[in-house]
Design a protein around this motif. Structure first.
Motif, mmCIF file in Angstrom:
data_model
loop_
_atom_site.group_PDB
_atom_site.id
_atom_site.type_symbol
_atom_site.label_atom_id
_atom_site.label_comp_id
_atom_site.label_asym_id
_atom_site.label_seq_id
_atom_site.Cartn_x
_atom_site.Cartn_y
_atom_site.Cartn_z
ATOM 1 N N VAL A 86 28.224 51.179 29.174
ATOM 2 C CA VAL A 86 29.160 52.265 28.885
ATOM 3 C C VAL A 86 30.584 51.739 28.781
ATOM 4 C CG1 VAL A 86 30.191 54.385 29.778
ATOM 5 C CG2 VAL A 86 27.718 54.042 29.930
ATOM 6 N N ASP A 87 31.010 50.946 29.757
ATOM 7 C CA ASP A 87 32.372 50.413 29.731
ATOM 8 C C ASP A 87 32.549 49.381 28.627
ATOM 9 O OD1 ASP A 87 33.398 51.976 31.748
ATOM 10 O OD2 ASP A 87 32.882 50.550 33.335
ATOM 11 N N TYR A 88 31.515 48.603 28.347
ATOM 12 C CA TYR A 88 31.576 47.614 27.265
ATOM 13 C C TYR A 88 31.914 48.310 25.950
ATOM 14 C CZ TYR A 88 30.006 44.071 23.898
ATOM 15 O OH TYR A 88 29.930 43.172 22.845
ATOM 16 N N HIS A 89 31.214 49.380 25.650
ATOM 17 C CA HIS A 89 31.445 50.075 24.394
ATOM 18 C C HIS A 89 32.731 50.905 24.424
ATOM 19 C CE1 HIS A 89 27.099 49.132 23.973
ATOM 20 N NE2 HIS A 89 27.440 48.998 22.705
ATOM 21 N N ARG A 90 33.195 51.259 25.616
ATOM 22 C CA ARG A 90 34.460 51.988 25.712
ATOM 23 C C ARG A 90 35.628 51.097 25.283
ATOM 24 N NH1 ARG A 90 34.425 55.248 30.934
ATOM 25 N NH2 ARG A 90 33.033 56.482 29.615
ATOM 26 N N ILE A 91 35.508 49.805 25.511
ATOM 27 C CA ILE A 91 36.566 48.882 25.117
ATOM 28 C C ILE A 91 36.666 48.774 23.600
ATOM 29 C CG2 ILE A 91 37.270 46.440 25.181
ATOM 30 C CD1 ILE A 91 36.227 46.256 27.977
ATOM 31 N N ASN A 92 35.574 49.076 22.885
ATOM 32 C CA ASN A 92 35.593 48.972 21.427
ATOM 33 C C ASN A 92 36.734 49.770 20.809
ATOM 34 O OD1 ASN A 92 33.346 47.399 21.649
ATOM 35 N ND2 ASN A 92 31.943 48.813 20.665
ATOM 36 N N GLY A 93 36.932 50.983 21.303
ATOM 37 C CA GLY A 93 38.008 51.811 20.772
ATOM 38 C C GLY A 93 39.367 51.201 21.013
ATOM 39 N N LEU A 94 39.559 50.634 22.205
ATOM 40 C CA LEU A 94 40.817 49.991 22.543
ATOM 41 C C LEU A 94 41.078 48.793 21.634
ATOM 42 C CD1 LEU A 94 43.228 49.518 24.443
ATOM 43 C CD2 LEU A 94 41.661 48.276 25.961
ATOM 44 N N LEU A 95 40.051 47.970 21.426
ATOM 45 C CA LEU A 95 40.202 46.790 20.580
ATOM 46 C C LEU A 95 40.445 47.172 19.128
ATOM 47 C CD1 LEU A 95 37.481 44.378 22.000
ATOM 48 C CD2 LEU A 95 39.948 44.211 22.242
ATOM 49 N N ALA A 96 39.790 48.232 18.670
ATOM 50 C CA ALA A 96 39.987 48.671 17.289
ATOM 51 C C ALA A 96 41.445 49.078 17.055
ATOM 52 C CB ALA A 96 39.050 49.824 16.964
ATOM 53 N N GLU A 97 42.049 49.748 18.056
ATOM 54 C CA GLU A 97 43.448 50.136 17.937
ATOM 55 C C GLU A 97 44.350 48.909 17.839
ATOM 56 O OE1 GLU A 97 44.445 52.601 21.215
ATOM 57 O OE2 GLU A 97 42.945 54.144 20.753
ATOM 58 N N VAL A 98 44.084 47.923 18.696
ATOM 59 C CA VAL A 98 44.906 46.710 18.697
ATOM 60 C C VAL A 98 44.726 45.951 17.389
ATOM 61 C CG1 VAL A 98 45.263 44.474 19.803
ATOM 62 C CG2 VAL A 98 44.872 46.520 21.202
ATOM 63 N N GLU A 99 43.481 45.837 16.918
ATOM 64 C CA GLU A 99 43.223 45.101 15.676
ATOM 65 C C GLU A 99 43.937 45.759 14.506
ATOM 66 O OE1 GLU A 99 39.550 43.707 12.774
ATOM 67 O OE2 GLU A 99 39.484 45.590 13.884
ATOM 68 N N THR A 100 43.904 47.091 14.444
ATOM 69 C CA THR A 100 44.578 47.799 13.355
ATOM 70 C C THR A 100 46.079 47.532 13.381
ATOM 71 O OG1 THR A 100 42.917 49.561 13.354
ATOM 72 C CG2 THR A 100 45.067 50.066 12.377
#
Length: 316
Positions: free
Chosen positions: A154-168
């Motif tokens: 759950v937490d692993y996939h929660r970080i995906n949103g955070l990383l997507a924001e930073v990558e953008t």
């Protein structure tokens, strides 16, 4: 016990425990180490570009550990430090004149190439760290905590949103300006093949495979070596030189020379020479060095001891 797997006969077998000699203990220590690395590098250096991105992500994770963002903040903090330890080992290996794992070699080899855009450096570093380091770090963390990967899902996939924001944000910040618009189209095409979301989903599949292989060390080593090599190949593609970069040239980003194998800018087959010396082909990439010193060109290629140690896998 955490960090230990039981073989079929009940014998404890450490399968994927990381080499934690240089590993940080807290997320705040990770932040400090990343700041130290950045302070010692020229801003235009390719490793410095990725390091700034990684620092931004780490600070964002740290800032969310004290609230309700993560279901298990302690587990995420431990994963963050284990994960960062692999990048720090790669940096230390390069600084010592040794080869980092294959996934990191393109970034360290081409870090000063004037034809590589900063955005390429950022994504090449993310590729190496996510495609190879992350699956091993998740398994290492599970072994240390005595839990299964499902407990971190759950937490692993929660970080995906955070990383997507930073990558953008990073893509928008580093995309070429009007002075290099003629290269914007090939750069956009090249970088369009890679996304952080797809990379992390692939890494989670690798986690599940490694977890199933944890009691079969030979198979686990082979799978991890394949991750290392495939991430390295994609790293080479992401760092394909697209031509001179005026901003990097003005910032003193000319190719560096290297005096010993494993240093940043020299091609492995021409130690001591600049990667892009006069008369060389602008788009030429260094060859991966998989043979230990002393073996001939016809010798069987295999991961060297340093690569196995950096990857956290037991040697044969």
């Amino acid at each position: 016990m955490p960090g230990t797997t039981m073989a079929a006969d009940g014998t404890p077998v450490a399968v994927l425990a990381a080499n934690t000699v240089a590993a940080p203990v807290t997320v705040e220590e990770v932040v400090g180490r990343l700041r130290e690395i950045g302070a010692g590098l020229p801003p235009a250096d390719g490793v410095a570009v990725f390091n700034r991105l990684y620092l931004t992500v780490t600070e964002a994770v740290r800032d969310r550990l004290g609230g309700s963002y993560f279901a298990d903040p302690a587990a995420m903090a431990e994963l963050d430090t284990v994960f960062a330890g692999r990048y720090l080992l790669a940096v230390a290996a390069d600084a010592a004149g040794q080869e980092p794992p294959a996934c990191w070699r393109p970034l360290f080899a081409l870090r000063a190439h004037p034809g590589v855009h900063p955005l390429q450096f950022a994504l090449a570093g993310m590729n190496a760290h996510i495609q190879h380091d992350l699956p091993l770090a998740v398994v290492d963390t599970c072994l240390r905590r005595g839990c299964e990967p499902a407990g971190l899902a759950v937490d692993y996939h929660r970080i995906n949103g955070l990383l997507a924001e930073v990558e953008t944000a990073v893509r928008e910040q580093l995309m070429p300006g009007p002075d290099v618009l003629e290269r914007a189209e090939p750069l956009t095409h090249l970088l369009g093949v890679w996304s952080v979301e797809a990379a992390r989903e692939g890494a989670w599949s690798a986690v599940q495979a490694l977890w199933e292989l944890r009691t079969v060390p030979t198979a686990a080593r082979a799978f991890a070596a394949a991750l290392d090599c495939s991430a390295g190949l994609l790293g080479h593609a992401l760092l394909l030189p697209l031509g001179p970069h005026p901003a990097r040239d003005a910032a003193g980003g000319a190719p560096r020379t290297a005096d010993a194998p494993g240093t940043a800018a020299a091609a492995p087959d021409t130690p001591g020479k600049a990667l892009h010396a006069p008369g060389t082909v602008a788009g030429r990439l260094p060859e991966a060095r998989n043979r230990p010193a002393g073996e001939g060109a016809g010798a069987r290629a295999r991961p060297d001891q340093a690569q196995l140690e950096c990857s956290g896998l037991p040697s044969a």
